[in-house]
Each structure stands twice: as C-alpha cells, then as structure tokens.
Design a protein around this motif. Structure first.
Motif, PDB file in Angstrom:
ATOM      1  N   VAL A  91       0.678  -1.272  -0.136  1.00  0.00           N
ATOM      2  CA  VAL A  91      -0.006  -0.094   0.086  1.00  0.00           C
ATOM      3  C   VAL A  91       1.004   1.067   0.023  1.00  0.00           C
ATOM      4  O   VAL A  91       1.859   1.205   0.631  1.00  0.00           O
ATOM      5  N   ASP A  92       0.316   2.366  -0.706  1.00  0.00           N
ATOM      6  CA  ASP A  92       1.044   3.537  -0.710  1.00  0.00           C
ATOM      7  C   ASP A  92       0.105   4.609  -0.814  1.00  0.00           C
ATOM      8  O   ASP A  92      -0.926   4.440  -1.836  1.00  0.00           O
ATOM      9  N   LEU A  93       0.195   5.863  -0.493  1.00  0.00           N
ATOM     10  CA  LEU A  93      -0.525   7.156  -0.662  1.00  0.00           C
ATOM     11  C   LEU A  93      -0.132   7.816  -1.730  1.00  0.00           C
ATOM     12  O   LEU A  93      -0.752   8.641  -2.375  1.00  0.00           O
ATOM     13  N   ASN A  94       1.047   7.558  -2.317  1.00  0.00           N
ATOM     14  CA  ASN A  94       1.890   8.416  -3.198  1.00  0.00           C
ATOM     15  C   ASN A  94       1.572   7.844  -4.466  1.00  0.00           C
ATOM     16  O   ASN A  94       2.172   6.744  -4.914  1.00  0.00           O
ATOM     17  N   PRO A  95       0.985   8.300  -5.679  1.00  0.00           N
ATOM     18  CA  PRO A  95       0.733   7.498  -6.620  1.00  0.00           C
ATOM     19  C   PRO A  95       2.248   7.499  -7.576  1.00  0.00           C
ATOM     20  O   PRO A  95       2.193   6.536  -8.155  1.00  0.00           O
ATOM     21  N   HIS A  96       2.956   8.335  -7.351  1.00  0.00           N
ATOM     22  CA  HIS A  96       4.312   8.006  -7.963  1.00  0.00           C
ATOM     23  C   HIS A  96       5.265   6.539  -7.472  1.00  0.00           C
ATOM     24  O   HIS A  96       5.747   6.113  -8.037  1.00  0.00           O
ATOM     25  N   HIS A  97       4.993   6.688  -6.129  1.00  0.00           N
ATOM     26  CA  HIS A  97       5.424   5.193  -5.335  1.00  0.00           C
ATOM     27  C   HIS A  97       4.911   4.073  -6.228  1.00  0.00           C
ATOM     28  O   HIS A  97       5.587   3.127  -6.240  1.00  0.00           O
ATOM     29  N   ILE A  98       3.555   4.078  -6.286  1.00  0.00           N
ATOM     30  CA  ILE A  98       2.782   3.186  -6.676  1.00  0.00           C
ATOM     31  C   ILE A  98       3.291   2.842  -8.283  1.00  0.00           C
ATOM     32  O   ILE A  98       3.491   1.504  -8.595  1.00  0.00           O
ATOM     33  N   ALA A  99       3.365   3.553  -9.028  1.00  0.00           N
ATOM     34  CA  ALA A  99       4.119   3.729 -10.424  1.00  0.00           C
ATOM     35  C   ALA A  99       5.392   2.916 -10.418  1.00  0.00           C
ATOM     36  O   ALA A  99       5.834   2.032 -11.114  1.00  0.00           O
ATOM     37  N   GLN A 139       5.036  -3.602 -21.785  1.00  0.00           N
ATOM     38  CA  GLN A 139       3.844  -4.341 -22.199  1.00  0.00           C
ATOM     39  C   GLN A 139       3.509  -5.320 -20.936  1.00  0.00           C
ATOM     40  O   GLN A 139       2.410  -6.069 -20.768  1.00  0.00           O
ATOM     41  N   ASN A 140       4.228  -5.357 -19.875  1.00  0.00           N
ATOM     42  CA  ASN A 140       3.929  -6.023 -18.576  1.00  0.00           C
ATOM     43  C   ASN A 140       3.547  -4.985 -17.440  1.00  0.00           C
ATOM     44  O   ASN A 140       3.568  -5.527 -16.358  1.00  0.00           O
ATOM     45  N   LEU A 141       3.159  -3.983 -17.906  1.00  0.00           N
ATOM     46  CA  LEU A 141       2.592  -2.698 -16.910  1.00  0.00           C
ATOM     47  C   LEU A 141       1.228  -2.559 -17.252  1.00  0.00           C
ATOM     48  O   LEU A 141       0.798  -2.746 -18.331  1.00  0.00           O
ATOM     49  N   ASP A 142       0.371  -2.236 -16.110  1.00  0.00           N
ATOM     50  CA  ASP A 142      -1.011  -1.979 -16.422  1.00  0.00           C
ATOM     51  C   ASP A 142      -0.892  -0.514 -17.128  1.00  0.00           C
ATOM     52  O   ASP A 142       0.081  -0.031 -17.024  1.00  0.00           O
ATOM     53  N   ALA A 143      -2.060  -0.518 -17.588  1.00  0.00           N
ATOM     54  CA  ALA A 143      -2.218   0.965 -18.576  1.00  0.00           C
ATOM     55  C   ALA A 143      -1.827   2.158 -17.866  1.00  0.00           C
ATOM     56  O   ALA A 143      -1.151   2.988 -18.536  1.00  0.00           O
ATOM     57  N   THR A 144      -2.286   2.290 -16.685  1.00  0.00           N
ATOM     58  CA  THR A 144      -2.087   3.482 -16.028  1.00  0.00           C
ATOM     59  C   THR A 144      -0.768   3.846 -15.494  1.00  0.00           C
ATOM     60  O   THR A 144      -0.135   5.146 -16.028  1.00  0.00           O
ATOM     61  N   SER A 145       0.164   2.984 -15.122  1.00  0.00           N
ATOM     62  CA  SER A 145       1.568   2.689 -14.819  1.00  0.00           C
ATOM     63  C   SER A 145       2.343   3.257 -16.074  1.00  0.00           C
ATOM     64  O   SER A 145       3.367   4.003 -16.164  1.00  0.00           O
ATOM     65  N   ARG A 146       1.920   2.518 -17.154  1.00  0.00           N
ATOM     66  CA  ARG A 146       2.540   2.738 -18.426  1.00  0.00           C
ATOM     67  C   ARG A 146       2.516   4.164 -19.187  1.00  0.00           C
ATOM     68  O   ARG A 146       3.361   4.603 -19.341  1.00  0.00           O
ATOM     69  N   THR A 147       1.308   4.530 -18.905  1.00  0.00           N
ATOM     70  CA  THR A 147       0.861   6.138 -19.356  1.00  0.00           C
ATOM     71  C   THR A 147       1.738   6.969 -18.275  1.00  0.00           C
ATOM     72  O   THR A 147       2.588   8.010 -18.832  1.00  0.00           O
ATOM     73  N   TYR A 148       2.032   6.651 -17.118  1.00  0.00           N
ATOM     74  CA  TYR A 148       2.842   7.538 -16.223  1.00  0.00           C
ATOM     75  C   TYR A 148       4.142   7.543 -16.513  1.00  0.00           C
ATOM     76  O   TYR A 148       4.616   8.637 -16.648  1.00  0.00           O
ATOM     77  N   TRP A 149       4.836   6.400 -16.895  1.00  0.00           N
ATOM     78  CA  TRP A 149       6.065   6.417 -17.306  1.00  0.00           C
ATOM     79  C   TRP A 149       6.605   7.042 -18.655  1.00  0.00           C
ATOM     80  O   TRP A 149       7.656   7.304 -19.061  1.00  0.00           O
ATOM     81  N   GLN A 150       5.417   6.785 -19.530  1.00  0.00           N
ATOM     82  CA  GLN A 150       5.555   7.468 -20.971  1.00  0.00           C
ATOM     83  C   GLN A 150       5.230   8.920 -21.184  1.00  0.00           C
ATOM     84  O   GLN A 150       5.643   9.581 -22.022  1.00  0.00           O
ATOM     85  N   LYS A 151       4.677   9.499 -19.875  1.00  0.00           N
ATOM     86  CA  LYS A 151       4.455  10.862 -19.976  1.00  0.00           C
ATOM     87  C   LYS A 151       5.747  11.848 -19.883  1.00  0.00           C
ATOM     88  O   LYS A 151       6.670  11.580 -19.448  1.00  0.00           O
ATOM     89  N   ARG A 152       5.497  12.801 -20.842  1.00  0.00           N
ATOM     90  CA  ARG A 152       6.455  13.643 -21.075  1.00  0.00           C
ATOM     91  C   ARG A 152       6.586  15.012 -20.123  1.00  0.00           C
ATOM     92  O   ARG A 152       5.423  15.368 -19.666  1.00  0.00           O
ATOM     93  N   ARG A 153       7.792  15.081 -19.490  1.00  0.00           N
ATOM     94  CA  ARG A 153       8.169  16.319 -18.476  1.00  0.00           C
ATOM     95  C   ARG A 153       7.985  17.654 -19.241  1.00  0.00           C
ATOM     96  O   ARG A 153       8.132  17.756 -20.451  1.00  0.00           O
ATOM     97  N   TRP A 154       8.235  18.684 -18.423  1.00  0.00           N
ATOM     98  CA  TRP A 154       8.450  19.835 -18.941  1.00  0.00           C
ATOM     99  C   TRP A 154       9.528  20.294 -20.071  1.00  0.00           C
ATOM    100  O   TRP A 154       9.407  21.016 -20.856  1.00  0.00           O
ATOM    101  N   ASN A 155      10.545  19.405 -20.057  1.00  0.00           N
ATOM    102  CA  ASN A 155      11.642  19.460 -20.813  1.00  0.00           C
ATOM    103  C   ASN A 155      11.478  18.693 -22.284  1.00  0.00           C
ATOM    104  O   ASN A 155      12.462  18.473 -22.868  1.00  0.00           O
TER     105      ASN A 155
END
Length: 415
Positions: A91-99, A139-155
C-alpha cells in the motif's frame, strides 16, 4: 487493484490529505503540514531507506507468510520475495511510488536476466534502458502505470528516460541529498571523500575530521532548527517534533550528526549501499561493494519466480486491512508511518491489525525517536493483544545500515 491517477497532486489526493492534515489551514502547524503535503505529492523515495535484512530478521520471515507492507521505493517488498511469501499486499498513498513499485516488479518479470535488471535499476549513465522499457517492460505494466512512465515532462523527455541517467538523484530525497552535498561544498568539504576510505578506521577519520564539524556551522544549525529543512527527507512536521523531543539545544543538528555518524562509521562501506547513496549518490560498482538485497544475484531467481504474488494498492494501511478477512495476515511492515498518526488513527489501524492477525503474527515499524510510538497511546484492550520484543528490537536497530531512525520495533501477537 486500485489504479493510480497520474500527476495527482496533494490537493487532489484525498487519502494523503486525510493522513497528514491535523491542524487548521491558517495555523502555523497547518501551513507546515500543507507545505509538506505539496512536496510529498511528487516522487519522494526512489530508494526505500529501511534495511530489508533487518526487516526480514525482525519478522522472522519464512515461506508461506502473507505480508502487508508500505511500498515507498519498492526495494524491500522485492527483497521479501526472496523468502517465498505466499502473498504481499503493498500500500502507498503516493501515486508516484505506486508507479515505481509496479515498474520494478515489471522489470523483474520482463527482463531476461540478473544483469539486465541491475543495468535497468542500479546503474547510472547507461544507454538502452528506454529501449528495454519500450520493447519488453511496458507490455507487462498496467495501462495507468505505462502512461505514467511514458508521460513527457516540462523538458520534453519522457519520465522513463531518468533510468538512463540516475533515478536515485531524483525525487524529493534525491534533491535533498544534492542540497546536502552543496552545503558541504560551500564549507569546502566533498562528501564523496568517504569513498576513498578502505577501512572502518579510515571511515571514522573522514567523518570526524571532515563531516562532523559541518554540524557546528551556524548555517547548518540554523537550517536544521526549521521543520521545513527536513521535508526533503520525507520527514513531516509531526515526525520532526519527535526528533526535536530528544534534542538538547533547540536544534536537531546533534541528532542528525549522530545518525550520520552511524551511517558513515558503523558498517564497512562495501556492505552498506545506503552510505553509497548518501555520500556518493550512486550504488557501488565492481569490487567497491554490494548492491541492495533485491539486486543481488543470489536472490534474482526467487524474486522473479514470485513477482506475481504481489498486489500494489493506492490505499491506506487501515483501508486495505478493512477489506481482508479475519485471521489472514502473518506479517505487517509499517515503516515509520505511525509517527504521522493521531491517537485515533493509531487505534483504528491496530484494531484492523488485531482483527486480521494470525496467531503469532508480527508487526515491525520504525520511529524517528528511540521509543515505541504506540506505548501509552493504544487502548488497553488493543495493547494487551501484543507483546513487545524490546531487547530483540534494540539489537536489530543497531544492525540497521540505513541509520536514519532512532528505533526499530517488533510486536508479536500474544497467545
């Protein structure tokens, strides 16, 4: 399994707000809590800062045990898998830790061998990790975690690209350590000097002559007298107050110096990857020293075999336990979460722990100060159900290589 919400900030994270906020918004304590919450809503711990070997010794972890633990950076959960538990609920309250937890599990599940996992999770300034993510891990990640790591940052860079640099220099803790190095350099000290020590005696010399005097500097004493100065360690206002309770002169600089002394001097560098992260900002390579327990070659096969025994939940500890049947959990790992809690929250938590605990169940946790946080705060009826292993707790606390906490505590379900 609860899904995380990418980029959910503190204002949107009701679970974190409920766990943290104890004072009115416009009060001094309330403002401090909300500032910490804003900082804590991003990635905090790329690496967990509790010693998994101490955890497993304190739990007497054996094959077939069911575990509920807090995720943080995910390292300890993976180490527990080397002992073949029947299940682990994280368990964790932080979505970044979940990912991050889900990514580390997917890396073990997907990458072909031990060296590939080490390359992805432990090495800095390497190429090919993004390709490995795109080719086999995603391909071995759930869709939400995959989206998290593929998301582009400010740069414009994708989040996953940090694994081609050094993820352990990122997050709130990574930036805090960077500031510590900067403050040392401002006083003409390079903390990386510790890497040159070849023995405990040499480690002691570097600490006593170069590092310890920093804590007597006016700037350091001034900074450490403010609660917000330790938010980067993931220490909320309530936990700062616990540390301050053992300070003698209004500054917790002496307490921090004592903890850093243990980190720098009490264990050989080759055996303490926590010291490498604090002083060298990386893991050791080659003959320099050993990697974290979950990244050791001898544990790889067992961890990979057992990764599907883990479920990761965006939930509070109490909330997760409330969904479980009675007499169903053998081991509980609370980290230092209780340092944050009110008496009501503590009693709610231990009500669920006591309901779900099997005979002989064990609870382990750490505290900023030395004393156990639950003594005198649990209801007598709850406290009577548990036996405190005080001597064993103290002995294992001395062995904790992370050196961050004042106390390690073990409670066993009474017969």
């Amino acid at each position: 399994m609860a899904e995380l919400v990418p980029d959910a900030g503190f204002l949107k994270n009701g679970k974190l707000k409920n766990a943290l906020l104890q004072h009115k918004a416009l009060s001094r304590n309330g403002l401090s809590e909300r500032l910490f919450g804003l900082l804590f809503s991003g990635l905090v711990y790329p690496q967990i800062w509790e010693d998994p070997d101490v955890d497993m010794a304190g739990m007497e972890l054996s094959p077939g045990h069911s575990i509920v633990c807090i995720g943080s950076g995910g390292c300890n959960m993976l180490a527990y898998l080397s002992r073949h538990p029947s299940s682990i609920d994280v368990v964790d309250l932080n979505p970044h830790h979940i990912a991050l937890n889900r990514l580390k599990l997917a890396a073990f599940r997907s990458l072909p061998g031990h060296s590939d996992v080490v390359r992805f999770l432990a090495m800095e300034n390497v190429s090919g990790n993004v390709e490995a993510f795109d080719r086999v891990i995603a391909q071995n990640l759930d869709a939400t975690s995959r989206t998290y790591w593929q998301k582009r940052r400010w740069n414009g860079q994708r989040r996953i690209e940090v694994f081609e640099r050094n993820i352990y220099r990122t997050g709130l803790l990574g930036r805090f350590i960077a500031v510590g190095h900067l403050l040392a350099r401002l006083h003409c000290v390079q903390l990386t000097e510790l890497a040159n020590a070849k023995s405990l005696r040499e480690q002691r010399h570097v600490f006593d002559t170069r590092i310890a005097p920093l804590f007597d500097k006016p700037l350091i004493k001034w900074l450490t007298s403010r609660k917000s100065s330790l938010f980067g360690l993931g220490i909320p206002p309530q936990q700062y107050d616990e540390l301050a309770s053992i300070a003698t002169d209004g500054s917790i600089a002496p307490v921090l110096r004592q903890r850093l002394e243990k980190l720098a001097c009490h264990f050989p560098l080759k055996d303490n990857y926590f010291a490498w992260q604090a002083f060298m900002r990386r893991y050791p390579t080659g003959d320099e020293g050993s990697l974290p327990t979950y990244l050791k070659a001898e544990n790889h096969a067992a961890i990979r075999e057992n990764v599907d025994r883990v479920q990761v939940h965006h939930a509070t500890f109490t909330e997760l336990l409330a969904s479980k049947p009675a007499d169903s959990v053998d081991r509980y790992v609370l980290l230092d979460a209780q340092d944050w809690m009110t008496d009501q929250q503590l009693n709610d938590l231990w009500t669920e722990i006591s309901r779900t605990a099997t005979g002989g169940a064990r609870v382990i946790f750490r505290t900023a100060a030395e004393k156990s946080i639950i003594e005198g705060r649990l209801s007598p009826a709850l406290r009577a159900q548990w036996t405190y292993l005080e001597e064993r707790s103290h002995a294992l606390n001395l062995q904790d290589r992370s050196a961050i906490y004042g106390g390690f505590h073990i409670y066993v379900r009474s017969a």
